[in-house]
Design a protein around this motif. Structure first.
Motif, PDB file in Angstrom:
ATOM      1  N   GLY A 259       0.808  -1.213   0.000  1.00  0.00           N
ATOM      2  CA  GLY A 259       0.000   0.000   0.000  1.00  0.00           C
ATOM      3  C   GLY A 259       0.841   1.261   0.000  1.00  0.00           C
ATOM      4  N   PHE A 260       2.024   1.218   0.596  1.00  0.00           N
ATOM      5  CA  PHE A 260       2.912   2.383   0.669  1.00  0.00           C
ATOM      6  C   PHE A 260       3.555   2.635  -0.684  1.00  0.00           C
ATOM      7  N   GLY A 261       3.970   1.574  -1.354  1.00  0.00           N
ATOM      8  CA  GLY A 261       4.672   1.693  -2.619  1.00  0.00           C
ATOM      9  C   GLY A 261       5.599   0.511  -2.815  1.00  0.00           C
ATOM     10  N   PRO A 262       6.483   0.555  -3.822  1.00  0.00           N
ATOM     11  CA  PRO A 262       7.385  -0.564  -4.092  1.00  0.00           C
ATOM     12  C   PRO A 262       8.486  -0.685  -3.043  1.00  0.00           C
ATOM     13  N   VAL A 263       9.005  -1.892  -2.902  1.00  0.00           N
ATOM     14  CA  VAL A 263      10.098  -2.184  -1.970  1.00  0.00           C
ATOM     15  C   VAL A 263      11.246  -2.789  -2.756  1.00  0.00           C
ATOM     16  N   TYR A 264      12.466  -2.284  -2.521  1.00  0.00           N
ATOM     17  CA  TYR A 264      13.635  -2.725  -3.271  1.00  0.00           C
ATOM     18  C   TYR A 264      14.710  -3.272  -2.331  1.00  0.00           C
ATOM     19  N   LYS A 265      15.415  -4.271  -2.817  1.00  0.00           N
ATOM     20  CA  LYS A 265      16.577  -4.786  -2.099  1.00  0.00           C
ATOM     21  C   LYS A 265      17.791  -3.933  -2.456  1.00  0.00           C
ATOM     22  N   GLY A 266      18.674  -3.729  -1.484  1.00  0.00           N
ATOM     23  CA  GLY A 266      19.886  -2.965  -1.744  1.00  0.00           C
ATOM     24  C   GLY A 266      21.022  -3.390  -0.839  1.00  0.00           C
ATOM     25  N   THR A 267      22.220  -2.988  -1.196  1.00  0.00           N
ATOM     26  CA  THR A 267      23.409  -3.245  -0.386  1.00  0.00           C
ATOM     27  C   THR A 267      24.156  -1.932  -0.211  1.00  0.00           C
ATOM     28  N   LEU A 268      24.252  -1.447   1.026  1.00  0.00           N
ATOM     29  CA  LEU A 268      24.944  -0.190   1.293  1.00  0.00           C
ATOM     30  C   LEU A 268      26.441  -0.345   1.077  1.00  0.00           C
ATOM     31  N   ASP A 269      27.117   0.810   1.020  1.00  0.00           N
ATOM     32  CA  ASP A 269      28.562   0.778   0.792  1.00  0.00           C
ATOM     33  C   ASP A 269      29.319   0.146   1.950  1.00  0.00           C
ATOM     34  N   ASP A 270      28.690  -0.017   3.116  1.00  0.00           N
ATOM     35  CA  ASP A 270      29.356  -0.701   4.224  1.00  0.00           C
ATOM     36  C   ASP A 270      29.040  -2.197   4.258  1.00  0.00           C
ATOM     37  N   GLY A 271      28.330  -2.698   3.227  1.00  0.00           N
ATOM     38  CA  GLY A 271      28.070  -4.132   3.110  1.00  0.00           C
ATOM     39  C   GLY A 271      26.735  -4.584   3.675  1.00  0.00           C
ATOM     40  N   ARG A 272      26.019  -3.714   4.381  1.00  0.00           N
ATOM     41  CA  ARG A 272      24.735  -4.107   4.967  1.00  0.00           C
ATOM     42  C   ARG A 272      23.666  -4.250   3.890  1.00  0.00           C
ATOM     43  N   GLN A 273      22.900  -5.347   3.978  1.00  0.00           N
ATOM     44  CA  GLN A 273      21.770  -5.525   3.076  1.00  0.00           C
ATOM     45  C   GLN A 273      20.545  -4.819   3.660  1.00  0.00           C
ATOM     46  N   ILE A 274      19.807  -4.142   2.804  1.00  0.00           N
ATOM     47  CA  ILE A 274      18.675  -3.347   3.261  1.00  0.00           C
ATOM     48  C   ILE A 274      17.466  -3.590   2.363  1.00  0.00           C
ATOM     49  N   ALA A 275      16.306  -3.234   2.883  1.00  0.00           N
ATOM     50  CA  ALA A 275      15.079  -3.185   2.089  1.00  0.00           C
ATOM     51  C   ALA A 275      14.600  -1.743   2.107  1.00  0.00           C
ATOM     52  N   VAL A 276      14.412  -1.167   0.936  1.00  0.00           N
ATOM     53  CA  VAL A 276      14.053   0.241   0.802  1.00  0.00           C
ATOM     54  C   VAL A 276      12.601   0.345   0.360  1.00  0.00           C
ATOM     55  N   LYS A 277      11.779   0.952   1.204  1.00  0.00           N
ATOM     56  CA  LYS A 277      10.372   1.162   0.882  1.00  0.00           C
ATOM     57  C   LYS A 277      10.230   2.577   0.327  1.00  0.00           C
ATOM     58  N   LYS A 278       9.725   2.666  -0.888  1.00  0.00           N
ATOM     59  CA  LYS A 278       9.660   3.944  -1.593  1.00  0.00           C
ATOM     60  C   LYS A 278       8.203   4.380  -1.730  1.00  0.00           C
ATOM     61  N   LEU A 279       7.893   5.570  -1.210  1.00  0.00           N
ATOM     62  CA  LEU A 279       6.527   6.073  -1.303  1.00  0.00           C
ATOM     63  C   LEU A 279       6.158   6.304  -2.758  1.00  0.00           C
ATOM     64  N   SER A 280       5.080   5.692  -3.177  1.00  0.00           N
ATOM     65  CA  SER A 280       4.597   5.849  -4.544  1.00  0.00           C
ATOM     66  C   SER A 280       3.617   7.006  -4.610  1.00  0.00           C
ATOM     67  N   SER A 281       3.721   7.803  -5.679  1.00  0.00           N
ATOM     68  CA  SER A 281       2.807   8.947  -5.841  1.00  0.00           C
ATOM     69  C   SER A 281       1.376   8.493  -6.058  1.00  0.00           C
ATOM     70  N   SER A 282       1.189   7.244  -6.473  1.00  0.00           N
ATOM     71  CA  SER A 282      -0.155   6.718  -6.728  1.00  0.00           C
ATOM     72  C   SER A 282      -0.681   5.885  -5.575  1.00  0.00           C
ATOM     73  N   SER A 283       0.039   5.867  -4.454  1.00  0.00           N
ATOM     74  CA  SER A 283      -0.345   4.992  -3.353  1.00  0.00           C
ATOM     75  C   SER A 283      -1.518   5.533  -2.539  1.00  0.00           C
ATOM     76  N   GLY A 284      -1.793   6.841  -2.651  1.00  0.00           N
ATOM     77  CA  GLY A 284      -2.844   7.426  -1.827  1.00  0.00           C
ATOM     78  C   GLY A 284      -2.339   7.825  -0.456  1.00  0.00           C
ATOM     79  N   GLN A 285      -1.075   7.534  -0.172  1.00  0.00           N
ATOM     80  CA  GLN A 285      -0.480   7.916   1.102  1.00  0.00           C
ATOM     81  C   GLN A 285       0.559   9.003   0.854  1.00  0.00           C
ATOM     82  N   GLY A 286       0.914   9.727   1.886  1.00  0.00           N
ATOM     83  CA  GLY A 286       1.831  10.836   1.721  1.00  0.00           C
ATOM     84  C   GLY A 286       2.747  11.008   2.902  1.00  0.00           C
ATOM     85  N   ILE A 287       3.157  12.258   3.123  1.00  0.00           N
ATOM     86  CA  ILE A 287       4.145  12.547   4.153  1.00  0.00           C
ATOM     87  C   ILE A 287       3.621  12.197   5.542  1.00  0.00           C
ATOM     88  N   ASN A 288       2.294  12.278   5.754  1.00  0.00           N
ATOM     89  CA  ASN A 288       1.752  11.948   7.069  1.00  0.00           C
ATOM     90  C   ASN A 288       1.949  10.480   7.408  1.00  0.00           C
TER      91      ASN A 288
END
Length: 560
Positions: A259-288
């Motif tokens: 509901g928030f938007g897409p989620v992406y896998k990533g690896t930071l420059d220090d080697g940590r694996q992360i999941a990045v949740k990106k607010l989608s403009s079409s999600s109906g949700q916002g800064i609140n």
């Protein structure tokens, strides 16, 4: 025309008159025009920019160009690297006066630590590369430093981590060495200058984005402190670092979309694996919703809650950075014909108990009573050991003291999991989460979705079918076929009984989560569930025990 004037300005910059070279830096209150050093990352990582020097870029003390040939041709993109490797236990901090703080990712500690306390926080964190103290705020920088501008005096104090062997060399010796390299090198080609000018032109707007990000980040930290009587360390990551970690949000790194938007896998420059949740403009949700998630889980610590590592607010981008869960979400297992076989009964029962403990923590054990409002299979993440973590707090609400319920005119949530009193009138409470838990528990046991799964012979949904079988003494027929070789029949039957208790129509009839945890972990006698009148569907002859159907009218509903 503006681009032409900017190009001419920068081409003439290295050849300024001696009068211009001797000008002092303006004070923080002086109005000034943009200069070469005002463009973000113009000197690369760990580079220092001095408009009174020609060329303006050189490395910080204790650093040398990563690419000497690049530096000599005024290509600073690779920046500078340390002369000596750091040793966390013996490193020292060298004080510099800076015209402005470095950009990039930093942590903001709203603790009244003082200079020594701030230094101790950075010293004890081996990834901390610099710190500064402004008023009561302590800022820590990790990784490479960007956009540093040193001044001789009158600037803000910045303490940079150095190898102990480099401490006595600070003060400009490295500067002279690099200037010697550059002076002895060939003047940059016209094509090289054009490349730099193009980068500067692009980076001009990026500087304002970084300033906006810091302003918004500070606002969020202030709001967090309104909720929490303690102080927190909340990392804010630079967008460029997240873009690099996720391969510019490549489709190959996309884990899913909620509901928030897409989620992406990533690896930071220090080697940590992360999941990045990106607010989608079409999600109906916002800064609140974004702020809500940050505010509510910034300090929540429980093994069955997903951990927030940081966030990013830059221009229109709003990103949440979480610990990466390699097994993704629960729905990817229980509703998949192949992967469901990987979850035998002991694993499913462990997941059920873990979710119940996490929900109990939110309702009763955290300082603020938190109602999740969107508990469902896709919001349960699984770690390496298949232990569950509750995620997605964008719709959550928190209460202080003894308050445990509220009301809203905006119905948000997921059909099939919403309690009837919430779906009909907007009333929500901890018992709304209990209802959702009951539906989720049934889905874990059966491997079927409650919403959209109907039984033509009875014309009821999954919950209605479960009620009919339970009344007939045939509830074990609900259990997923692939569990028959690993199941504990008494545990399975007890779980079905609990799910019927949790998903009762009236909130006062449902148990609280402390009772649910006790029911799951003991053999105490369970009360009988009451007849459900809210089940959607019914036989045309009206003989089914689940035949009643409510006509629901909702003015504003936002399903997820």
């Amino acid at each position: 025309m503006d681009l032409l004037l900017l190009t001419l300005h920068l081409l003439l910059l290295p050849f300024t008159t001696s009068q211009q070279q001797n000008q002092n830096y303006p004070s923080s209150g002086t109005q000034r025009n943009d200069t070469y050093c005002d463009y973000p990352s113009v000197c690369g990582p760990n580079g220092n920019c001095d408009i009174n020097q020609s060329p303006a870029c050189f490395c910080l003390d204790g650093f040398t160009p990563k690419s000497p040939s690049g530096y000599s041709s005024m290509d600073y993109t690779q920046g500078c690297v340390r002369n000596k490797a750091l040793n966390c236990s013996t490193d020292v901090f060298v004080a510099y006066s800076v015209f402005k703080e470095p950009s990039g990712g930093y942590s903001l500690l709203n603790q009244r630590l003082g200079a020594e306390g701030c230094k101790g926080s950075c010293k004890s964190n081996c990834s901390c590369m610099a710190y500064s103290v402004t008023g009561s705020a302590c800022k820590l920088w990790s990784g490479d430093l960007f956009d540093v501008r040193l001044v001789k005096e009158g600037g803000q104090a910045l303490y940079i981590r150095m190898s102990a062997s480099e401490e006595h060399k600070s003060g400009g010796g490295n500067h002279k060495k690099i200037v010697g390299i550059i002076v002895g090198s060939t003047v940059a080609t016209v094509s090289g200058m054009i490349m730099i000018l193009a980068c500067c032109y692009i980076f001009r707007k990026r500087r304002k984005k970084l300033e906006d990000m810091r302003l918004r980040a500070s606002e969020i930290v202030d709001q967090i402190n309104e909720y929490e009587e303690g102080d927190i360390e909340l990392p804010f990551l630079d967008l460029s670092r997240i873009v690099e970690a996720t391969g510019n949000f490549a489709m190959g790194n996309k884990l899913g979309e909620g509901g928030f938007g897409p989620v992406y896998k990533g690896t930071l420059d220090d080697g940590r694996q992360i999941a990045v949740k990106k607010l989608s403009s079409s999600s109906g949700q916002g800064i609140n919703e974004f702020k809500n998630e940050v505010l509510l889980i910034a300090k929540l610590q429980h093994r069955n809650l997903v951990r927030l590592l940081g966030c990013c607010i830059e221009d229109e981008e709003k990103l949440l950075i979480y610990e990466y869960m390699p097994n993704k979400s629960l729905d990817g297992f229980i509703f998949d014909q192949t992967r469901r076989k990987l979850l035998d009964w002991p694993k499913r029962f462990n997941i059920i108990c873990g979710i119940s403990r996490g929900l109990l923590y939110l309702h009763e054990d955290s300082r603020l009573r938190i109602i999740h409002r969107d508990l469902k299979a896709s919001n349960i993440l699984l770690d390496n050991e298949m232990d569950p973590k509750i995620s997605d707090f964008g719709l959550a609400r928190c209460f202080g003291g003894d308050q445990s319920k509220g009301n809203t005119k905006k119905i948000v949530g997921t059909f099939g999991y919403m309690a009837p009193e919430y779906a009909i009138s907007g009333h929500f409470s901890v018992k709304s989460d209990v209802f959702s838990f009951g539906i989720l528990l049934l889905e874990i046991i059966t491997g079927r979705k409650n919403r959209g799964i109907y039984f033509p012979s009875d014309n009821v949904n999954l919950y209605g079918h479960a009620w009919d079988l339970w009344k007939q003494g045939r509830s074990l027929e609900l259990v997923d076929e692939c569990l028959k070789e690993s199941w504990n029949s008494s545990e399975a039957q007890r779980c079905i009984h609990i799910c019927l208790l949790c998903a009762q129509q009236h909130p006062q009839d449902r148990p609280d989560m402390s009772s649910v945890v006790l029911m799951l972990g003991s053999e105490i006698d369970l009360p009988q569930p009451k007849f459900p009148t809210f089940i959607i569907g019914g036989n045309s002859d009206g003989k089914s025990s689940s035949s009643c159907q409510n006509e629901i009218s909702i003015t504003e509903v936002e399903p997820r």
